[in-house]
Motif scaffolding. Structure first.
Motif, PDB file in Angstrom:
ATOM      1  N   UNK A   1       0.817  -1.216   0.000  1.00  0.00           N
ATOM      2  CA  UNK A   1       0.000   0.000   0.000  1.00  0.00           C
ATOM      3  C   UNK A   1       0.847   1.261   0.000  1.00  0.00           C
ATOM      4  N   UNK A   2       2.079   1.150   0.445  1.00  0.00           N
ATOM      5  CA  UNK A   2       2.961   2.317   0.518  1.00  0.00           C
ATOM      6  C   UNK A   2       3.715   2.578  -0.786  1.00  0.00           C
ATOM      7  N   UNK A   3       3.691   1.627  -1.711  1.00  0.00           N
ATOM      8  CA  UNK A   3       4.559   1.738  -2.894  1.00  0.00           C
ATOM      9  C   UNK A   3       4.158   2.871  -3.820  1.00  0.00           C
ATOM     10  N   UNK A   4       2.895   2.940  -4.234  1.00  0.00           N
ATOM     11  CA  UNK A   4       2.479   3.991  -5.165  1.00  0.00           C
ATOM     12  C   UNK A   4       2.717   5.397  -4.604  1.00  0.00           C
ATOM     13  N   UNK A   5       2.333   5.680  -3.344  1.00  0.00           N
ATOM     14  CA  UNK A   5       2.635   7.012  -2.783  1.00  0.00           C
ATOM     15  C   UNK A   5       4.133   7.303  -2.750  1.00  0.00           C
ATOM     16  N   UNK A   6       4.924   6.270  -2.450  1.00  0.00           N
ATOM     17  CA  UNK A   6       6.379   6.448  -2.418  1.00  0.00           C
ATOM     18  C   UNK A   6       6.917   6.776  -3.805  1.00  0.00           C
ATOM     19  N   UNK A   7       6.495   6.021  -4.816  1.00  0.00           N
ATOM     20  CA  UNK A   7       6.965   6.263  -6.185  1.00  0.00           C
ATOM     21  C   UNK A   7       6.536   7.655  -6.642  1.00  0.00           C
ATOM     22  N   UNK A   8       5.326   8.048  -6.305  1.00  0.00           N
ATOM     23  CA  UNK A   8       4.841   9.381  -6.671  1.00  0.00           C
ATOM     24  C   UNK A   8       5.730  10.469  -6.073  1.00  0.00           C
ATOM     25  N   UNK A   9       6.110  10.301  -4.807  1.00  0.00           N
ATOM     26  CA  UNK A   9       6.989  11.285  -4.158  1.00  0.00           C
ATOM     27  C   UNK A   9       8.377  11.268  -4.772  1.00  0.00           C
ATOM     28  N   UNK A  10       8.856  10.089  -5.168  1.00  0.00           N
ATOM     29  CA  UNK A  10      10.163   9.981  -5.805  1.00  0.00           C
ATOM     30  C   UNK A  10      10.167  10.666  -7.173  1.00  0.00           C
ATOM     31  N   UNK A  11       9.081  10.499  -7.927  1.00  0.00           N
ATOM     32  CA  UNK A  11       8.976  11.161  -9.228  1.00  0.00           C
ATOM     33  C   UNK A  11       9.070  12.674  -9.068  1.00  0.00           C
TER      34      UNK A  11
END
Length: 324
Positions: free
Chosen positions: A299-309
């Motif tokens: 559940x944390x992956x998409x928000x993390x990737x979004x912040x990394x982008x």
């Protein structure tokens, strides 16, 4: 008539759900392809084969690595985005193709968030900040002071435009308000020749290689870029604890499926990856390779990737990195 159509649609949906669940119960019924968008022998390939071998043992089906290289990892990544969403073609993604490429390519052939479903994070690998032995600095604080005393006069080695060895020092420059110029090489090996000789005195590189050269006395390690120290070099401080608040860099690797892959299949894959990462032998190999098993939930992956982008978009913009 409308009620009949609705009833038929509902029945069809229920039937499809039943088929999906039944398919997931027998998954995997045949070999699964793990697409690595980079060449064999690199970090992505290594973690893919390690996890793939363990998943094969656990499920009784082959998890076969396929290296599909080219165009800054676009070829392999795009192929998975367009693959059948059945759980039999998966992407081993990483920092570069899932969070950096959106800033480097004006027209990206895939959407990291829209075309994929996250399965699980696999591992994180930090960098070391190393310098030539003759550079008069022995800590990050001394490096920052030296850079401020010599603005624009110090070069750092990069393994290529947009690589981690390029972005990590650019992030460092932003965090410390210092100035260094990149000298690009075709990989880390030729870069080290000039770092060791002193032609280019600073390098941010993968811990596995940098640690070996540091222990051999060929370069001086100043700090590790992770949030906490490594058990492999417990006396080496992090960049953050050396006086750069919030600084962190590591290459992360994860597993993604094409959008539309049945949720039950994703759940099963997630459970199998968690089991694989909990295996002592797998953990030992990841740590021995200067990494750490991932602990991030799905559940944390998409928000993390979004912040990394967003983070890398800012770094690319400020650094003036050329967008292809």
């Amino acid at each position: 008539m409308t009620a009949t159509i609705r009833s038929l649609a509902l029945a069809a949906a229920v039937a499809m759900l039943g088929l999906s669940q039944a398919s997931a119960q027998t998954y995997p019924a045949r070999s699964v392809t793990l697409v690595v968008p980079s060449a064999a022998g690199g970090g992505t390939d290594t973690i893919a084969r390690l996890i793939g071998d363990q998943l094969s043992k656990q499920t009784g089906q082959g998890f076969v690595v396929e290296n599909r290289t080219g165009a800054g990892m676009l070829v392999g990544t795009t192929a998975v985005a367009k693959a059948a969403p059945d759980g039999y073609t998966l992407l081993v993604g990483l920092t570069g193709n899932m969070s950096v490429n959106p800033s480097l390519f004006a027209k990206l052939s895939y959407d990291p968030l829209g075309d994929f479903v996250p399965v699980a994070m696999l591992a994180n690998y930090p960098f070391l900040v190393v310098v030539n032995n003759d550079l008069p600095v022995k800590s990050i604080k001394e490096l920052v002071a030296y850079l401020k005393a010599n603005p624009g006069k110090v070069d750092y080695a990069s393994a290529g435009n947009g690589t981690g060895q390029h972005l990590a020092p650019e992030l460092f420059k932003m965090a410390t308000a210092t100035d260094m110029k990149p000298i690009h090489y075709k990989g880390a090996q030729p870069a080290y020749l000039d770092v060791i000789s002193g032609r280019v005195p600073v390098f941010f590189d993968n811990m596995s290689t940098a640690m070996s050269l540091s222990k051999e006395g060929k370069v001086r390690a100043l700090a590790i870029t992770s949030k906490k120290r490594s058990s492999l070099m417990p006396d080496l401080p992090t960049v953050e604890e050396s006086g750069v608040p919030g600084y962190e860099y590591h290459t992360w690797f994860g597993l993604w499926a094409p959008k539309g892959t049945p949720q039950a299949v994703i759940d099963k894959l997630d459970a199998e990856v968690k089991k694989a990462l909990a295996d002592p032998g797998v953990q030992q190999k990841i740590v021995a390779g200067a990494g750490e098993p991932a602990t991030m939930t799905r559940a944390e992956i998409d928000p993390f990737v979004k912040s990394e982008i967003a983070k890398w978009a800012e770094v690319v913009k400020r650094a003036g990195i050329k967008v292809e």
